[in-house]
Write a protein that holds these residues in place. Structure first.
Motif, mmCIF file in Angstrom:
data_model
loop_
_atom_site.group_PDB
_atom_site.id
_atom_site.type_symbol
_atom_site.label_atom_id
_atom_site.label_comp_id
_atom_site.label_asym_id
_atom_site.label_seq_id
_atom_site.Cartn_x
_atom_site.Cartn_y
_atom_site.Cartn_z
ATOM 1 N N GLY A 1 -4.678 23.851 11.913
ATOM 2 C CA GLY A 1 -4.347 25.014 11.103
ATOM 3 C C GLY A 1 -2.947 25.546 11.339
ATOM 4 O O GLY A 1 -2.517 26.500 10.712
ATOM 5 N N TRP A 2 -2.210 24.927 12.269
ATOM 6 C CA TRP A 2 -0.844 25.352 12.554
ATOM 7 C C TRP A 2 0.148 24.569 11.696
ATOM 8 O O TRP A 2 -0.013 23.382 11.477
ATOM 9 N N ALA B 1 13.122 30.248 8.954
ATOM 10 C CA ALA B 1 12.126 29.493 9.709
ATOM 11 C C ALA B 1 10.859 30.328 9.834
ATOM 12 O O ALA B 1 10.907 31.557 9.776
ATOM 13 N N GLY B 2 9.755 29.635 9.991
ATOM 14 C CA GLY B 2 8.502 30.351 10.161
ATOM 15 C C GLY B 2 7.438 29.471 10.767
ATOM 16 O O GLY B 2 7.544 28.246 10.780
ATOM 17 N N ILE B 3 6.424 30.130 11.265
ATOM 18 C CA ILE B 3 5.261 29.437 11.808
ATOM 19 C C ILE B 3 4.021 30.103 11.233
ATOM 20 O O ILE B 3 4.022 31.305 10.958
ATOM 21 N N GLN B 4 2.984 29.297 11.021
ATOM 22 C CA GLN B 4 1.783 29.801 10.350
ATOM 23 C C GLN B 4 0.537 29.228 11.007
ATOM 24 O O GLN B 4 0.523 28.080 11.438
ATOM 25 N N THR C 1 -8.283 33.696 6.818
ATOM 26 C CA THR C 1 -7.165 34.501 7.284
ATOM 27 C C THR C 1 -5.970 33.597 7.579
ATOM 28 O O THR C 1 -6.120 32.503 8.112
ATOM 29 N N THR C 2 -4.788 34.095 7.213
ATOM 30 C CA THR C 2 -3.548 33.390 7.508
ATOM 31 C C THR C 2 -2.640 34.319 8.298
ATOM 32 O O THR C 2 -2.405 35.454 7.892
ATOM 33 N N PHE C 3 -2.142 33.843 9.427
ATOM 34 C CA PHE C 3 -1.195 34.580 10.253
ATOM 35 C C PHE C 3 0.164 33.917 10.107
ATOM 36 O O PHE C 3 0.267 32.698 10.211
ATOM 37 N N ARG C 4 1.218 34.723 9.871
ATOM 38 C CA ARG C 4 2.560 34.174 9.685
ATOM 39 C C ARG C 4 3.586 34.957 10.482
ATOM 40 O O ARG C 4 3.502 36.172 10.583
#
Length: 170
Positions: free
Chosen positions: A112-113, A140-143, A151-154
């Motif tokens: 899920g990463w 840049a980002g990570i999720q 649920t999605t965390f960003r």
């Protein structure tokens, strides 16, 4: 404002998209400076310029980078020309500019990463009376998507190198 335009786009092999367009606009809306000579104060105001002619070509394509890494490239080139009577003279301002963008997403297995790294650049361009200097940015980002996918965390960082500053020449 009145525009005559022709645009053609084509998708090749279900993946690559090319587009070309040309247009001529009468009374194009843009901003100009107007100066009060008595007070020596200038104001930026909206105005209609007589003619804007442009030609545009673009290409977008996914890049073959593997199962875990997905990349997309898009690029365009545009020629703009503004011609108009302006404050007792004639404005002629034109140039060709380009824009490029590269988007990358890396997926870390089935956990899920995922991570993203994106960049864009726009060369110097004209807009009415003004010339806008080149600019670009890197993001840049990570999720993390939860196990139940509800649920999605960003966490994202935009314009990492603080290079996306609009600077205008008159």
């Amino acid at each position: 404002v009145f525009t005559n335009s022709v645009e053609v786009s084509q998708t090749f092999m279900g993946r690559y998209v090319a587009e070309i367009s040309v247009a001529k606009t009468r009374d194009a809306i843009t901003d100009i400076f107007e100066q009060d000579d008595a007070t020596r104060i200038s104001n930026q105001i909206p105005a209609n310029l007589q003619d804007l002619t442009y030609a545009y070509v673009s290409l977008s394509a996914p890049l073959a980078t593997g199962k875990k890494l997905q990349s997309n490239f898009s690029g365009s080139a545009t020629w703009n020309k503004y011609v108009s009577p302006l404050q007792g003279g004639t404005l002629v301002n034109q140039n060709t500019f380009y824009q490029i963008r590269l988007q990358n997403t890396y997926t870390f297995g089935k956990s899920g990463w995922s991570a993203e790294l994106n960049g864009s650049y726009q060369s110097r361009m004209v807009w009415g009376l003004f010339t806008i200097r080149d600019l670009g940015q890197v993001n840049a980002g990570i999720q993390k998507i939860s196990n139940n996918k509800n649920t999605t965390f960003r966490l994202n960082v935009t314009d990492i190198f603080t290079t996306n500053h609009i600077a205008v020449l008159v």
